[in-house]
Design an enzyme around this catalytic site. Structure first.
Site, PDB file in Angstrom:
ATOM      1  N   LYS A 111       0.817  -1.221   0.000  1.00  0.00           N
ATOM      2  CA  LYS A 111       0.000   0.000   0.000  1.00  0.00           C
ATOM      3  C   LYS A 111       0.845   1.263   0.000  1.00  0.00           C
ATOM      4  O   LYS A 111       0.476   2.252  -0.619  1.00  0.00           O
ATOM      5  CB  LYS A 111      -0.945   0.004   1.207  1.00  0.00           C
ATOM      6  CG  LYS A 111      -2.068  -1.001   1.069  1.00  0.00           C
ATOM      7  CD  LYS A 111      -3.006  -0.927   2.251  1.00  0.00           C
ATOM      8  CE  LYS A 111      -4.126  -1.934   2.124  1.00  0.00           C
ATOM      9  NZ  LYS A 111      -4.907  -2.010   3.372  1.00  0.00           N
ATOM     10  N   LYS A 193      -7.879 -11.337  -7.080  1.00  0.00           N
ATOM     11  CA  LYS A 193      -8.865 -11.555  -6.034  1.00  0.00           C
ATOM     12  C   LYS A 193     -10.084 -10.659  -6.278  1.00  0.00           C
ATOM     13  O   LYS A 193      -9.939  -9.514  -6.696  1.00  0.00           O
ATOM     14  CB  LYS A 193      -8.211 -11.189  -4.691  1.00  0.00           C
ATOM     15  CG  LYS A 193      -9.121 -11.332  -3.498  1.00  0.00           C
ATOM     16  CD  LYS A 193      -8.355 -11.053  -2.207  1.00  0.00           C
ATOM     17  CE  LYS A 193      -9.342 -10.833  -1.068  1.00  0.00           C
ATOM     18  NZ  LYS A 193      -8.689 -10.696   0.232  1.00  0.00           N
ATOM     19  N   LYS A 196     -13.774  -4.937  -4.662  1.00  0.00           N
ATOM     20  CA  LYS A 196     -14.536  -3.768  -5.104  1.00  0.00           C
ATOM     21  C   LYS A 196     -13.656  -2.792  -5.885  1.00  0.00           C
ATOM     22  O   LYS A 196     -14.047  -2.293  -6.935  1.00  0.00           O
ATOM     23  CB  LYS A 196     -15.092  -3.080  -3.855  1.00  0.00           C
ATOM     24  CG  LYS A 196     -16.001  -1.932  -4.128  1.00  0.00           C
ATOM     25  CD  LYS A 196     -17.434  -2.395  -4.190  1.00  0.00           C
ATOM     26  CE  LYS A 196     -18.350  -1.186  -4.223  1.00  0.00           C
ATOM     27  NZ  LYS A 196     -19.626  -1.439  -3.604  1.00  0.00           N
TER      28      LYS A 196
END
Ligand code: TRP
Length: 330
Positions: A111, A193, A196
């Site tokens: 991240k 995966k 959203k």
């Protein structure tokens, strides 16, 4: 009864990846354990997010959980930011959380690479997660593979804190991961995966028409270029979904038709859509009811937060005492 705790990000509408990978299992576990489930909105702000959309996303996730069968009479369901003790315990833990290890976390590395100026919250994410779990002295934490590292960090933090502040008798249990039975669910692209943020999901509240619009172009066995090419169900992402949504006879038939090129992929997808509708229809209907009753949802979440807080306050009092804070108004 052992206590379990788990959290899910407020990403809005629950998708079938969340449902198969986590939530369905949560529903089972609430009958076997003292279960505490949390929509982790405080974690959501560690990444770029839209403040004006967060309330809706949080509510939608809560509705998805209730509609899937999380029963407020059996499990505690609440929103993380409604229980301020999470951030209190997180701060206490920063006193012993090793910086080097936080920097080595896989998720931190992934991240932080996306930011020019890294928000400190990304680094602290696992500390808050440890606080979530330990605040309730949870024994077990139902999670997927991708959370095992964070769980290990929580165990280590519990151990360190006990050594530092509660040597005579360890206060915090070392929580164990309870791995979710379903393997990770790939998105409709068959590559990453289901998530959203990647736009490769099927929402559990989508209508049969919307589901079909997404299934029709979804990726199957890449070796099957035309209808007459035989396929291999074992490498087809949609066959994986059949295994979750279709009865065994259908699975066997679909696999056979695929291997012998008896059918095209669309025939197979049509049956999958049917199986999905059987599973998702009751959830969708319940969610529509809950959406029409926002005050009822608020009430359930407020009661959940109240129950969670009763436990959380006790933990914070014990922790403050052991860490040497001067007693005072609480
Ligand atoms: N990090 C978890 C995820 O992204 C969510 C989470 C936050 C969590 N706090 C938790 C999971 C505590 C289990 C226990 O899926």
């Amino acid at each position: 009864m052992p206590r379990i705790f788990s959290g899910i990000q407020p990403t809005g509408q629950l998708h079938i990846g969340n449902w198969l990978g986590a939530v369905r299992n949560w529903v089972e576990l609430q009958h076997k354990y003292e279960a505490i489930y949390c929509v982790v909105d405080l974690h959501a702000i560690t990444e770029r997010y839209d403040a004006s959309a967060l309330p809706r996303r949080t509510r939608e996730m809560a509705i998805g959980l209730l509609a899937s069968g999380i029963d407020p009479a059996k499990a505690i369901l609440f929103v993380q930011s409604h229980v301020p003790e999470h951030t209190t315990l997180q701060w206490f833990f920063t006193a012993i959380a090793p910086l080097g290890e936080l920097e080595r976390m896989t998720q931190f590395k992934d991240k932080s690479g996306k930011h020019e100026s890294i928000p400190a919250g990304i680094l602290m994410y696992p500390v808050l997660q440890a606080a979530d779990i330990l605040l309730y002295l949870a024994d077990l934490v139902p999670v997927g593979e991708d959370q095992v590292q964070h769980l290990e960090f929580s165990r280590e933090l519990a151990r360190r804190w006990n050594t530092e502040f509660s040597r005579a008798s360890p206060y915090f249990p070392e929580p164990k991961a309870l791995l979710t039975p379903a393997r990770r669910i790939l998105g409709l692209d068959g590559q990453a995966k289901m998530s959203k943020s990647l736009g490769n999901t099927i929402g559990i509240l989508e209508t049969p028409e919307q589901v079909w619009q997404k299934l029709r172009p979804a990726r199957t066995d890449p070796a099957r270029v035309t209808k007459s090419d035989p396929g291999n169900p074992d490498v087809c992402n949609l066959y994986t979904l059949h295994k979750h949504f279709s009865p065994p006879e259908t699975q066997t038939m679909v696999a056979e038709q695929c291997r012998t090129a008896g059918w095209g992929c669309l025939d197979c997808k049509r049956l999958l859509a049917e199986g999905m509708e059987v599973a998702l229809k009751p959830i969708r209907e319940r969610a529509v009811e809950l959406e029409a009753a926002p005050l009822e949802v608020d009430r359930v979440l407020a009661e959940g937060a109240e129950k969670a807080r009763a436990i959380a306050r006790r933990t914070i009092a014990d922790v403050k005492e052991r860490m040497g804070f001067m007693p005072g108004a609480n």
